[in-house]
Motif scaffolding. Structure first.
Motif, mmCIF file in Angstrom:
data_model
loop_
_atom_site.group_PDB
_atom_site.id
_atom_site.type_symbol
_atom_site.label_atom_id
_atom_site.label_comp_id
_atom_site.label_asym_id
_atom_site.label_seq_id
_atom_site.Cartn_x
_atom_site.Cartn_y
_atom_site.Cartn_z
ATOM 1 N N CYS A 12 0.858 -1.180 0.000
ATOM 2 C CA CYS A 12 0.000 0.000 0.000
ATOM 3 C C CYS A 12 0.896 1.232 0.000
ATOM 4 O O CYS A 12 1.733 1.401 0.888
ATOM 5 N N LEU A 13 0.733 2.063 -1.014
ATOM 6 C CA LEU A 13 1.531 3.276 -1.166
ATOM 7 C C LEU A 13 0.637 4.491 -0.934
ATOM 8 O O LEU A 13 -0.427 4.603 -1.528
ATOM 9 N N TRP A 14 1.069 5.389 -0.096
ATOM 10 C CA TRP A 14 0.300 6.567 0.295
ATOM 11 C C TRP A 14 0.630 7.715 -0.652
ATOM 12 O O TRP A 14 1.793 8.071 -0.828
ATOM 13 N N TYR A 15 -0.391 8.287 -1.232
ATOM 14 C CA TYR A 15 -0.254 9.464 -2.089
ATOM 15 C C TYR A 15 -1.094 10.578 -1.492
ATOM 16 O O TYR A 15 -2.097 10.321 -0.824
ATOM 17 N N GLU A 16 -0.702 11.795 -1.750
ATOM 18 C CA GLU A 16 -1.498 12.913 -1.259
ATOM 19 C C GLU A 16 -2.871 12.904 -1.926
ATOM 20 O O GLU A 16 -3.893 12.940 -1.253
ATOM 21 N N ARG A 17 -2.881 12.848 -3.270
ATOM 22 C CA ARG A 17 -4.163 12.803 -3.981
ATOM 23 C C ARG A 17 -4.039 12.287 -5.418
ATOM 24 O O ARG A 17 -4.991 12.300 -6.158
ATOM 25 N N TYR A 45 -14.119 12.131 4.036
ATOM 26 C CA TYR A 45 -13.052 11.722 4.966
ATOM 27 C C TYR A 45 -12.132 12.917 5.150
ATOM 28 O O TYR A 45 -12.294 13.937 4.470
ATOM 29 N N PRO A 46 -11.187 12.855 6.114
ATOM 30 C CA PRO A 46 -10.429 14.069 6.460
ATOM 31 C C PRO A 46 -9.797 14.817 5.289
ATOM 32 O O PRO A 46 -9.741 16.035 5.306
ATOM 33 N N ASP A 47 -9.304 14.097 4.270
ATOM 34 C CA ASP A 47 -8.645 14.779 3.159
ATOM 35 C C ASP A 47 -9.352 14.582 1.832
ATOM 36 O O ASP A 47 -8.731 14.681 0.771
ATOM 37 N N GLN A 50 -16.817 12.513 -0.523
ATOM 38 C CA GLN A 50 -17.525 11.387 -1.102
ATOM 39 C C GLN A 50 -17.390 11.449 -2.622
ATOM 40 O O GLN A 50 -17.532 12.505 -3.233
ATOM 41 N N GLY A 51 -17.071 10.303 -3.216
ATOM 42 C CA GLY A 51 -16.921 10.224 -4.665
ATOM 43 C C GLY A 51 -15.506 10.422 -5.171
ATOM 44 O O GLY A 51 -15.200 10.062 -6.307
ATOM 45 N N ASP A 52 -14.618 11.002 -4.356
ATOM 46 C CA ASP A 52 -13.210 11.141 -4.762
ATOM 47 C C ASP A 52 -12.578 9.757 -4.912
ATOM 48 O O ASP A 52 -12.981 8.801 -4.243
ATOM 49 N N PRO A 72 -1.960 14.848 2.881
ATOM 50 C CA PRO A 72 -0.562 15.249 3.060
ATOM 51 C C PRO A 72 0.104 14.758 4.349
ATOM 52 O O PRO A 72 1.256 15.095 4.601
ATOM 53 N N THR A 73 -0.558 13.956 5.144
ATOM 54 C CA THR A 73 -0.021 13.567 6.452
ATOM 55 C C THR A 73 1.306 12.825 6.357
ATOM 56 O O THR A 73 2.230 13.101 7.107
#
Length: 163
Positions: A12-17, A45-47, A50-52, A72-73
């Protein structure tokens, strides 16, 4: 409803967006790579909203991954990297130039980062063979040559190995 078969172990790789953009880039750049299912957030959700795009399933060089648009966490670091073995200078150049040329940055000893901060080791098999040479002096010469490089130059590695 039964869930579909998911790989037992997935990175699992974390991306900002930009997980989907990253997955699409990896799929077009690296052999045996593809984009799979895209999941949208069922609620805010925090960042995100819905639908993103929340997660993207993809494969990089045969390795199953999930890209999570988590905000961005957390940032990528060199503590994790993909090491891609290349067969010749043309493949080394193509992959290195794709990563660096798409907003990435060069580093040392065959390492580079993509525009999302994920680290890649573009490693010619000739380098791996050279630093594993049973002739330890030849291996050290090749290793010392590598330490001076950013993108690996196979001809220089082989010349150093020969002495």
């Amino acid at each position: 409803m039964a869930s579909k078969k998911v790989s037992k172990n997935t990175i699992c790789l974390w991306y900002e967006r930009d997980a989907l953009e990253a997955a699409n880039f990896y799929a077009k750049t690296f052999p045996d790579s593809k984009v799979g299912d895209i999941f949208h957030a069922p609620g805010d959700y925090p960042d995100g909203k819905q639908g993103d795009v929340l997660t993207v399933e993809f494969t990089v060089a045969g390795i199953p991954c999930i890209g999570l648009n988590g905000g961005p966490t957390f940032k990528q670091s060199e503590a994790f990297s993909f090491q891609i073995a290349t067969d010749d200078q043309a493949e080394t150049d193509r992959l290195w130039n794709a990563v660096v040329g798409n907003g990435g940055q060069e580093s040392q000893c065959g390492w580079c980062k993509d525009k999302w901060g994920l680290s890649w080791q573009i490693t010619p098999r000739a380098l791996t063979d050279a630093i594993a040479d049973p002739d330890r002096k030849a291996a050290k010469r090749a290793f010392d040559a590598m330490m001076e490089m950013q993108k690996i130059d196979i001809a220089k590695i082989e010349a150093a190995r020969r002495g």
